[in-house]
Scaffold this motif. Structure first.
Motif, mmCIF file in Angstrom:
data_model
loop_
_atom_site.group_PDB
_atom_site.id
_atom_site.type_symbol
_atom_site.label_atom_id
_atom_site.label_comp_id
_atom_site.label_asym_id
_atom_site.label_seq_id
_atom_site.Cartn_x
_atom_site.Cartn_y
_atom_site.Cartn_z
ATOM 1 N N ARG A 227 1.540 -1.101 -0.161
ATOM 2 C CA ARG A 227 0.354 -0.433 0.024
ATOM 3 C C ARG A 227 1.042 1.004 -0.038
ATOM 4 N NH1 ARG A 227 -5.155 1.179 1.503
ATOM 5 N NH2 ARG A 227 -5.423 -2.053 2.094
ATOM 6 N N LEU A 228 0.626 2.380 -0.902
ATOM 7 C CA LEU A 228 1.252 3.166 -1.207
ATOM 8 C C LEU A 228 0.227 4.145 -0.126
ATOM 9 C CD1 LEU A 228 2.749 3.217 -4.913
ATOM 10 C CD2 LEU A 228 3.187 2.133 -2.715
ATOM 11 N N SER A 229 1.125 5.882 0.492
ATOM 12 C CA SER A 229 0.596 6.726 0.747
ATOM 13 C C SER A 229 0.104 7.550 -0.483
ATOM 14 C CB SER A 229 1.993 8.007 0.862
ATOM 15 O OG SER A 229 2.753 8.311 -0.188
ATOM 16 N N LEU A 230 -0.456 7.462 -1.719
ATOM 17 C CA LEU A 230 -0.830 7.726 -2.811
ATOM 18 C C LEU A 230 -2.102 7.788 -2.899
ATOM 19 C CD1 LEU A 230 0.399 9.600 -5.452
ATOM 20 C CD2 LEU A 230 -0.629 7.243 -6.492
ATOM 21 N N ASP A 231 -2.860 9.054 -3.062
ATOM 22 C CA ASP A 231 -4.010 9.430 -2.940
ATOM 23 C C ASP A 231 -5.093 8.700 -4.659
ATOM 24 O OD1 ASP A 231 -6.886 9.749 -3.100
ATOM 25 O OD2 ASP A 231 -7.252 10.902 -0.774
ATOM 26 N N LEU A 232 -5.409 8.299 -5.228
ATOM 27 C CA LEU A 232 -5.512 7.948 -6.609
ATOM 28 C C LEU A 232 -6.340 9.682 -6.815
ATOM 29 C CD1 LEU A 232 -4.807 7.058 -9.122
ATOM 30 C CD2 LEU A 232 -6.891 5.357 -8.554
ATOM 31 N N ARG A 233 -7.304 9.245 -6.145
ATOM 32 C CA ARG A 233 -8.415 11.172 -6.614
ATOM 33 C C ARG A 233 -7.686 11.944 -6.297
ATOM 34 N NH1 ARG A 233 -12.176 9.788 -1.233
ATOM 35 N NH2 ARG A 233 -9.729 9.759 -0.094
ATOM 36 N N VAL A 234 -6.432 12.750 -5.594
ATOM 37 C CA VAL A 234 -5.665 13.508 -5.023
ATOM 38 C C VAL A 234 -4.915 13.697 -6.454
ATOM 39 C CG1 VAL A 234 -4.319 15.060 -3.844
ATOM 40 C CG2 VAL A 234 -6.225 13.846 -3.386
ATOM 41 N N GLN A 235 -3.977 12.423 -6.706
ATOM 42 C CA GLN A 235 -3.485 12.242 -7.855
ATOM 43 C C GLN A 235 -4.443 12.491 -9.179
ATOM 44 O OE1 GLN A 235 -0.077 11.245 -7.931
ATOM 45 N NE2 GLN A 235 0.140 10.908 -9.817
ATOM 46 N N HIS A 236 -5.372 12.368 -9.456
ATOM 47 C CA HIS A 236 -5.995 12.224 -11.077
ATOM 48 C C HIS A 236 -5.949 14.079 -10.828
ATOM 49 C CE1 HIS A 236 -8.848 12.331 -13.980
ATOM 50 N NE2 HIS A 236 -9.145 13.445 -13.023
ATOM 51 N N VAL A 237 -6.568 14.336 -10.285
ATOM 52 C CA VAL A 237 -6.550 16.057 -9.385
ATOM 53 C C VAL A 237 -5.462 16.664 -10.157
ATOM 54 C CG1 VAL A 237 -7.119 17.881 -8.518
ATOM 55 C CG2 VAL A 237 -8.654 16.187 -8.040
ATOM 56 N N GLY A 475 0.320 40.440 -2.010
ATOM 57 C CA GLY A 475 1.242 39.784 -2.903
ATOM 58 C C GLY A 475 0.641 38.775 -4.250
ATOM 59 N N SER A 476 1.636 38.194 -4.840
ATOM 60 C CA SER A 476 1.551 38.461 -6.323
ATOM 61 C C SER A 476 1.204 36.541 -6.295
ATOM 62 C CB SER A 476 3.586 37.942 -6.655
ATOM 63 O OG SER A 476 4.055 36.891 -5.251
ATOM 64 N N GLY A 477 0.740 36.395 -5.277
ATOM 65 C CA GLY A 477 0.795 34.641 -5.708
ATOM 66 C C GLY A 477 -1.251 35.044 -5.038
ATOM 67 N N ARG A 478 -1.626 35.963 -4.840
ATOM 68 C CA ARG A 478 -3.492 36.677 -4.725
ATOM 69 C C ARG A 478 -4.244 35.026 -5.934
ATOM 70 N NH1 ARG A 478 -1.232 41.789 -5.165
ATOM 71 N NH2 ARG A 478 -2.099 41.670 -7.667
ATOM 72 N N ARG A 479 -3.723 35.032 -6.910
ATOM 73 C CA ARG A 479 -4.492 33.934 -7.280
ATOM 74 C C ARG A 479 -4.688 32.650 -7.141
ATOM 75 N NH1 ARG A 479 -2.446 38.078 -11.683
ATOM 76 N NH2 ARG A 479 -3.357 39.068 -12.606
ATOM 77 N N ALA A 480 -3.944 32.137 -6.350
ATOM 78 C CA ALA A 480 -3.424 30.858 -5.747
ATOM 79 C C ALA A 480 -4.803 30.722 -4.381
ATOM 80 C CB ALA A 480 -2.715 30.584 -4.694
ATOM 81 N N GLN A 481 -5.747 31.897 -4.092
ATOM 82 C CA GLN A 481 -6.169 31.909 -3.079
ATOM 83 C C GLN A 481 -7.855 30.885 -3.501
ATOM 84 O OE1 GLN A 481 -7.194 31.634 0.029
ATOM 85 N NE2 GLN A 481 -6.253 33.792 0.372
ATOM 86 N N VAL A 482 -7.978 30.184 -2.625
ATOM 87 C CA VAL A 482 -9.760 29.788 -2.791
ATOM 88 C C VAL A 482 -10.438 29.619 -1.397
ATOM 89 C CG1 VAL A 482 -10.589 26.966 -3.333
ATOM 90 C CG2 VAL A 482 -8.125 27.679 -3.707
ATOM 91 N N GLU A 483 -11.082 30.439 -2.112
ATOM 92 C CA GLU A 483 -12.092 30.534 -0.874
ATOM 93 C C GLU A 483 -12.642 30.224 0.496
ATOM 94 O OE1 GLU A 483 -16.187 33.443 -0.101
ATOM 95 O OE2 GLU A 483 -15.633 33.186 -2.001
ATOM 96 N N GLY A 484 -12.413 30.142 1.219
ATOM 97 C CA GLY A 484 -12.267 29.319 2.397
ATOM 98 C C GLY A 484 -11.664 28.555 3.607
ATOM 99 N N PHE A 485 -10.420 27.986 2.306
ATOM 100 C CA PHE A 485 -9.465 27.411 2.569
ATOM 101 C C PHE A 485 -7.600 27.716 2.722
ATOM 102 C CE2 PHE A 485 -12.096 24.777 -0.043
ATOM 103 C CZ PHE A 485 -11.970 23.887 0.632
ATOM 104 N N ASP A 486 -8.339 29.199 2.972
ATOM 105 C CA ASP A 486 -6.926 30.062 3.653
ATOM 106 C C ASP A 486 -5.540 29.504 2.965
ATOM 107 O OD1 ASP A 486 -8.992 31.123 5.101
ATOM 108 O OD2 ASP A 486 -8.515 29.788 6.374
ATOM 109 N N ALA A 558 -9.249 19.647 -2.116
ATOM 110 C CA ALA A 558 -9.704 19.797 -0.399
ATOM 111 C C ALA A 558 -10.519 18.521 -0.003
ATOM 112 C CB ALA A 558 -10.078 21.176 -0.195
ATOM 113 N N ALA A 559 -11.392 18.054 -0.329
ATOM 114 C CA ALA A 559 -12.769 17.597 0.088
ATOM 115 C C ALA A 559 -11.808 16.074 0.227
ATOM 116 C CB ALA A 559 -13.793 17.543 -0.915
ATOM 117 N N PHE A 560 -11.419 15.605 -0.777
ATOM 118 C CA PHE A 560 -10.059 14.372 -0.684
ATOM 119 C C PHE A 560 -9.854 14.149 0.458
ATOM 120 C CE2 PHE A 560 -11.951 14.883 -5.710
ATOM 121 C CZ PHE A 560 -12.332 13.848 -5.776
#
Length: 578
Positions: A227-237, A475-486, A558-560
């Protein structure tokens, strides 16, 4: 005639026989009965013999049928019959790699009657055969030749129907990867003999399975899966968003990782272009390199996070300190300037969110060359990373560190390291200052604590979380913001070397982030190699492409990862004054 004969003639009737009739009949019946009894005895003996033979055969069949199956048997060399491999699973039990049964076609040339006819017949089923090569094999004096490995059941039945003497099949196993290229650089692949030659497949062989296969031992009992640490759902995303970024920004490559900062578990990691491990020949193409662990790059301004942490952790710099960023720095014939200079004195938070090369260089100069080198070594950025994945590159650094080297390294030029190492070091900035080696196998938080090394003061980690949050907010990372996930993070836009000189037209972009930044759980790093400006935009900085790619990954995964969003007053904003 004698006198006695004449006398008997006179005494006997004219037609009387010489001996009595009854006696002759009795003698004939006796002979026939004796012969009949003898034949009957022979039949009885034959029946008894056949009955005994069949009884022995039946008894042996019953004995074999009731015998317990053997668990281990020696079959000879591994090239004659391959042992099964353990399945590879993701952390949720999804199959990443498994064995399927197949057969391979072989020939015994000394039994081939007509090589020409045999080649013609085989070509009707396998039209892509190398006819000259097969004919040469069938005409040789050898006693064994492989003709085709890993046939389909249909091909096997068609060849059987041809009835070619001297041609047979040998059972084998073939590795199958249900997800295709989804996690190819992590899972790896095997060769034609089912031996792991890349990724976790090679790691599994190194844990003892390879010795079993080399000894030619096959185990009939089920082998425990790995068994690996990988989460196949997150990997697909992750892979899906990287693929979209390559297409959208017309990049030559992209890569990324999602790392648990408290355990060091790699939840997902991808590098594009990738390959399908079901067709491992694709892995030989030079652009299919695993850029996350087997490639080293100058990580650009993402290194400013480590320089700032170093300055704060040294005690020589505080969050309220300021540095002069009004003019360029001239050193060793080079000019150090800012991309978008403010031409004024900047505080430490301002240096970070404006990504000031001048301010960062002045902080590194305050710490000193030896302190700078020691800090990066402490974070594992200058040494070979230790993990299960075999494909790990060695970082490069100057042979002799001078002041010019320390200054350029402070903002990400002059040292090349792997993106995965960068993510691991960033995890130490986020988790309270503990450096935890990355793993592709499940690891509990308690297990991670036993191997963690404290490399930063926890207060430094608190300050870095605040700076990362500020950079996404203002700053320069504004486009990474996701509402609710800080989300918090740092951009990096590094110029690549072309013909021995840095080129502003060819860039290696990165965004190093963590979320939720108030209580970080995961580091997400995305790199995009040579992106082109989108239509209507004049530049292709990391804030315009790598940052929004990270935001998309966080939003979908995030949900996964069991990270719940927080809105309104439920959120815990980080306060920062300067």
């Amino acid at each position: 005639m004698s006198r006695m004969g004449k006398l008997l003639r006179k005494l006997a009737p004219v037609n009387a026989p010489l001996y009595p009739a009854g006696r002759a009949h009795l003698e004939f019946e006796g002979v026939r009965k004796a012969q009949g009894d003898q034949a009957k005895n022979r039949i009885i003996i034959a029946i008894a013999c056949f009955g005994l033979i069949y009884a022995v055969i039946g008894g042996r069949l019953v004995q074999y049928g009731m015998r317990a199956p053997e668990t281990v048997s020696s079959i000879g060399r591994a090239s004659q019959l391959m042992a099964s491999r353990p399945d590879l699973l993701d952390r949720n039990g999804e199959v990443l790699a498994t064995d399927i049964r197949t057969v391979s076609l072989f020939a015994e040339p000394h039994k081939i009657v007509d090589a020409d006819e045999a080649v013609e017949l085989l070509a009707t089923v396998l039209p892509d055969l190398d006819l000259k090569g097969i004919h040469r094999k069938l005409s040789s004096n050898s006693r064994f030749q492989w003709l085709r490995r890993q046939l389909t059941p249909k091909q096997q039945s068609q060849i059987l129907a041809l009835g070619i003497p001297g041609v047979g099949f040998r059972p084998e196993t073939r590795r199958f990867y249900p997800g295709g290229p989804t996690a190819s650089h992590i899972v790896g692949h095997v060769n034609i003999d089912n031996k792991g030659i890349a990724g976790m497949e090679k790691y599994v062989d190194g844990q003892g399975f390879g010795d079993l296969a080399d000894a030619g031992l096959t185990v009939n009992e089920d082998i425990n899966p790995v068994r690996l640490s990988l989460d196949l759902r997150v990997q697909h995303v992750l892979r899906d968003e990287l693929s979209a970024a390559v297409e959208r920004y017309k990049a030559i490559a992209a890569a990324g990782v999602v790392l648990d900062i408290h355990t060091g578990e790699v939840m997902a990691m991808a590098s594009l272009p990738d390959y399908d491990p079901n067709n491992p020949v694709e892995a030989l193409e030079k652009d299919r390199l695993n850029r996350m662990s087997a490639g080293t790059y100058e990580m650009g301004s993402t290194f400013k996070a480590f320089t700032t942490a170093m300055a704060l952790d040294s005690g020589k710099v505080t969050m309220s300190d300021s540095f002069d960023a009004r003019g360029s720095i001239r050193i060793g014939g080079f000019t150090i300037s800012d991309f978008h200079g403010k031409n004024r004195v900047l505080t430490v938070p301002e240096i970070f969110i404006y990504s000031s090369n001048i301010g960062t260089a002045r902080m590194a100069d305050l710490v000193g060359i030896e302190g700078h080198k020691e800090f990066l070594t402490r974070l594992g950025l200058l040494s070979r990373m230790r993990t299960e994945l075999p494909e790990v590159a060695m970082p490069s650094q100057p042979r002799e560190w001078k002041k010019i080297n320390s200054i350029t390294i402070s903002f990400g030029h002059g040292v090349s390291t792997t993106p995965l190492q960068t993510a691991v070091a960033a995890a130490a900035l986020m988790n309270g200052g503990k450096l935890i080696s990355p793993t592709f196998l499940p690891r509990s938080r308690e297990q991670a604590e036993t191997m963690a090394v404290q490399v930063l003061d926890p207060a430094t980690s608190d300050n870095m979380r605040a700076l990362m949050a500020l950079n996404v907010a203002r700053g320069s990372g504004r486009r990474a913001q996701v509402e609710g996930f800080d989300v918090g993070g740092k951009t990096g836009t590094a110029e690549k070397v072309v013909d021995g000189r840095y080129s502003s037209a060819v860039r290696f972009n990165a965004f190093l982030s963590a979320f939720p930044i108030s209580e970080p759980r995961y580091v997400v790093l995305v790199v995009i190699d040579e992106p082109k400006p989108e239509e209507g935009k004049h530049s292709a900085t990391a804030g315009l492409n790598a940052a929004p790619t990270v935001g998309a990954i966080v939003r979908r995964s995030a949900a996964f990862l069991d990270v719940k969003p927080h809105f309104g007053n439920g959120a815990r904003p980080l306060a920062l004054s300067y």
